[in-house]
Design an enzyme around this catalytic site. Structure first.
Site, PDB file in Angstrom:
ATOM      1  N   ASP A 102      11.693  -8.977  -3.297  1.00  0.00           N
ATOM      2  CA  ASP A 102      13.043  -8.430  -3.165  1.00  0.00           C
ATOM      3  C   ASP A 102      13.665  -8.053  -4.496  1.00  0.00           C
ATOM      4  O   ASP A 102      14.805  -7.577  -4.538  1.00  0.00           O
ATOM      5  CB  ASP A 102      13.962  -9.453  -2.475  1.00  0.00           C
ATOM      6  CG  ASP A 102      13.609  -9.668  -1.010  1.00  0.00           C
ATOM      7  OD1 ASP A 102      13.010  -8.753  -0.410  1.00  0.00           O
ATOM      8  OD2 ASP A 102      13.922 -10.750  -0.479  1.00  0.00           O
TER       9      ASP A 102
ATOM     10  N   ARG B  38       6.741   0.630   3.951  1.00  0.00           N
ATOM     11  CA  ARG B  38       5.344   0.270   3.677  1.00  0.00           C
ATOM     12  C   ARG B  38       4.651  -0.185   4.953  1.00  0.00           C
ATOM     13  O   ARG B  38       3.538   0.261   5.265  1.00  0.00           O
ATOM     14  CB  ARG B  38       5.305  -0.855   2.632  1.00  0.00           C
ATOM     15  CG  ARG B  38       3.927  -1.474   2.432  1.00  0.00           C
ATOM     16  CD  ARG B  38       4.014  -2.738   1.591  1.00  0.00           C
ATOM     17  NE  ARG B  38       4.798  -3.783   2.224  1.00  0.00           N
ATOM     18  CZ  ARG B  38       4.323  -4.638   3.135  1.00  0.00           C
ATOM     19  NH1 ARG B  38       3.075  -4.551   3.535  1.00  0.00           N
ATOM     20  NH2 ARG B  38       5.096  -5.576   3.648  1.00  0.00           N
ATOM     21  N   ARG B  39       5.293  -1.079   5.686  1.00  0.00           N
ATOM     22  CA  ARG B  39       4.706  -1.551   6.940  1.00  0.00           C
ATOM     23  C   ARG B  39       4.644  -0.435   7.972  1.00  0.00           C
ATOM     24  O   ARG B  39       3.682  -0.334   8.731  1.00  0.00           O
ATOM     25  CB  ARG B  39       5.523  -2.732   7.479  1.00  0.00           C
ATOM     26  CG  ARG B  39       5.306  -4.026   6.699  1.00  0.00           C
ATOM     27  CD  ARG B  39       6.294  -5.102   7.105  1.00  0.00           C
ATOM     28  NE  ARG B  39       6.012  -6.384   6.461  1.00  0.00           N
ATOM     29  CZ  ARG B  39       6.893  -7.347   6.296  1.00  0.00           C
ATOM     30  NH1 ARG B  39       8.148  -7.178   6.729  1.00  0.00           N
ATOM     31  NH2 ARG B  39       6.554  -8.490   5.715  1.00  0.00           N
TER      32      ARG B  39
ATOM     33  N   ARG C 170      16.596  -4.950  10.464  1.00  0.00           N
ATOM     34  CA  ARG C 170      16.836  -5.759   9.267  1.00  0.00           C
ATOM     35  C   ARG C 170      17.263  -7.151   9.705  1.00  0.00           C
ATOM     36  O   ARG C 170      17.424  -7.433  10.877  1.00  0.00           O
ATOM     37  CB  ARG C 170      17.916  -5.115   8.388  1.00  0.00           C
ATOM     38  CG  ARG C 170      17.424  -3.945   7.560  1.00  0.00           C
ATOM     39  CD  ARG C 170      18.420  -3.619   6.462  1.00  0.00           C
ATOM     40  NE  ARG C 170      18.665  -4.796   5.636  1.00  0.00           N
ATOM     41  CZ  ARG C 170      19.880  -5.188   5.261  1.00  0.00           C
ATOM     42  NH1 ARG C 170      20.946  -4.525   5.635  1.00  0.00           N
ATOM     43  NH2 ARG C 170      20.014  -6.264   4.508  1.00  0.00           N
TER      44      ARG C 170
END
Length: 302
Positions: free
Chosen positions: A85, A131-132, A149
Site C-alpha cells: 500500500d 493487476r488482479r 474496495r
C-alpha cells in the site's frame, strides 16, 4: 543522548492493520524489552472514503499521508504499513526502516462453500485491483469483474450478501486474521506463476525518520531477505513509474544468495512478462534492467 523509554507506533484501525502492528510490537519487545511500545491509531483518507476507487482521490498515498504528517510532527515515532500500500515516493527524510519476515505472498480466490466460480457460466468476481483484474480475465475469461474496495471483512461480507460469486484476497491477510480455511468458504490459491502478486504483498514495512535513532533500532528486528525483496520490487516499480493505475504484478524471491524477479503487466490486451535470477548483491541492477525491458516491450507494441 536522551534515553528512549517509549516508542509510539502508528497504525490504521482495521483488524488486519492492528494484527500486523502487534507482530511488529512483539518483535520489538523481544529485542528491546526495556522500551515501552504504544500503538497510535490513525485514520487515513483511504479508510474514510470507501465508495470510490483509489484512482479517483489520490492512489496509494491516501493510506500513508496522515502517517507521514504524524512522523514529521512527532506524534508517532514509527508507522506500520502493508508494504504493497506504500507509494513509490516517501516523504522527505523518511525511509522504510525495516521489514518483518515475508508472509505468504500469493493471492486467493474465496467463494461460498460449494459454489466454485470456475463451474459457473458467468461468475462475478470482486476485486478493486487492476493487476488482479487483468490476470483474472486470463484465468476466468467468462467472468464479470466487479470493482470493490474495503477491508477483508467488508469484502467477505459482499460475498455473503451474494453481490459476487468470489473475491480475490491476499493469503497473508487471511492468515493473519485467522480466516484461511474458514468452513463457510472454499479457497482457490493461485501460484505466483498463475497470478503474479503486487509489489510488497505479504510484507509488513516499518516507516521512520531518516537518521533517527529509533529508525536505526528497527534494523535490528528487520528480516534481511524480505527487505531485499522489497527493495528490488520497489525499484522495478519506480523505473516503471507505476502507481495503483498500473496493472503490474511483481515478485522477488530470495533463496540463499540468489534472487529471482518476475514482472508481469498488460499493454493493449497483451501480456508482457520478464523473469530472471541473479545474485542478491546486484538486485537493484536486476530490477532496473527487467523494468527497462518491460518498458521497451511496451514501446515496441505501440
Amino acid at each position: 543522548m536522551k534515553k528512549i523509554e517509549t516508542v509510539r507506533v502508528g497504525t490504521r484501525g482495521s483488524k488486519l492493520a492492528l494484527a500486523q502492528t502487534e507482530l511488529v510490537i512483539a518483535a520489538w519487545r523481544e529485542k528491546y524489552p526495556e522500551v515501552a511500545v504504544e500503538p497510535v491509531i490513525i485514520r487515513t483518507k483511504g479508510d474514510k472514503i470507501q465508495d470510490r476507487p483509489l484512482l479517483d482521490f489520490g492512489g496509494k498515498g491516501v493510506f500513508v499521508t496522515e502517517f507521514e504528517e504524524a512522523l514529521y510532527d512527532g506524534r508517532i515515532d514509527l508507522a506500520v504499513h502493508s508494504a504493497k500500500d506504500m507509494p513509490m515516493k516517501l516523504g522527505d527524510n523518511l525511509l522504510i526502516a525495516g521489514t518483518l519476515p515475508r508472509a505468504d505472498a500469493r493471492d486467493v480466490l474465496v467463494s461460498r462453500k460449494g459454489r466454485n466460480p470456475a463451474e459457473l457460466e458467468n461468475p462475478v468476481i470482486g476485486t478493486g485491483s487492476l493487476r488482479r483484474q487483468f490476470q483474472l480475465k486470463k484465468l476466468y475469461p467468462h467472468a464479470r469483474i466487479l470493482g470493490i474496495r474495503g477491508n477483508v471483512t467488508t469484502r467477505l461480507q459482499k460475498l455473503q450478501d451474494r453481490e459476487c460469486d468470489g473475491v480475490v484476497l491476499a493469503m497473508a491477510g487471511l492468515k493473519r486474521l485467522e480466516l484461511f480455511n474458514e468452513s463457510d468458504y472454499d479457497f482457490r490459491i493461485f501460484s505466483c506463476e498463475e497470478m503474479v502478486p503486487a509489489g510488497g504483498q505479504g510484507i509488513i514495512a516499518v516507516e521512520g525518520r531518516r537518521g533517527d535513532e529509533i529508525s536505526d533500532m528497527v534494523r535490528q528486528i528487520s528480516d534481511e531477505a524480505a527487505f531485499m525483496e522489497l527493495e528490488a520490487e520497489r525499484k522495478a516499480l519506480e523505473v516503471l513509474e507505476a502507481g495503483c493505475h498500473a496493472a503490474i504484478g511483481i515478485i522477488a524471491q530470495v533463496k540463499e544468495r540468489e534472487i529471482k524477479l518476475r514482472i508481469r503487466t498488460e499493454w493493449k490486451g497483451q501480456t508482457l512478462e520478464r523473469e530472471e535470477t541473479a545474485e542478491c548483491s546486484v538486485r537493484i541492477l536486476l530490477a532496473e534492467r527487467l523494468a527497462l525491458d518491460i518498458k521497451a516491450m511496451v514501446a515496441a507494441s505501440d
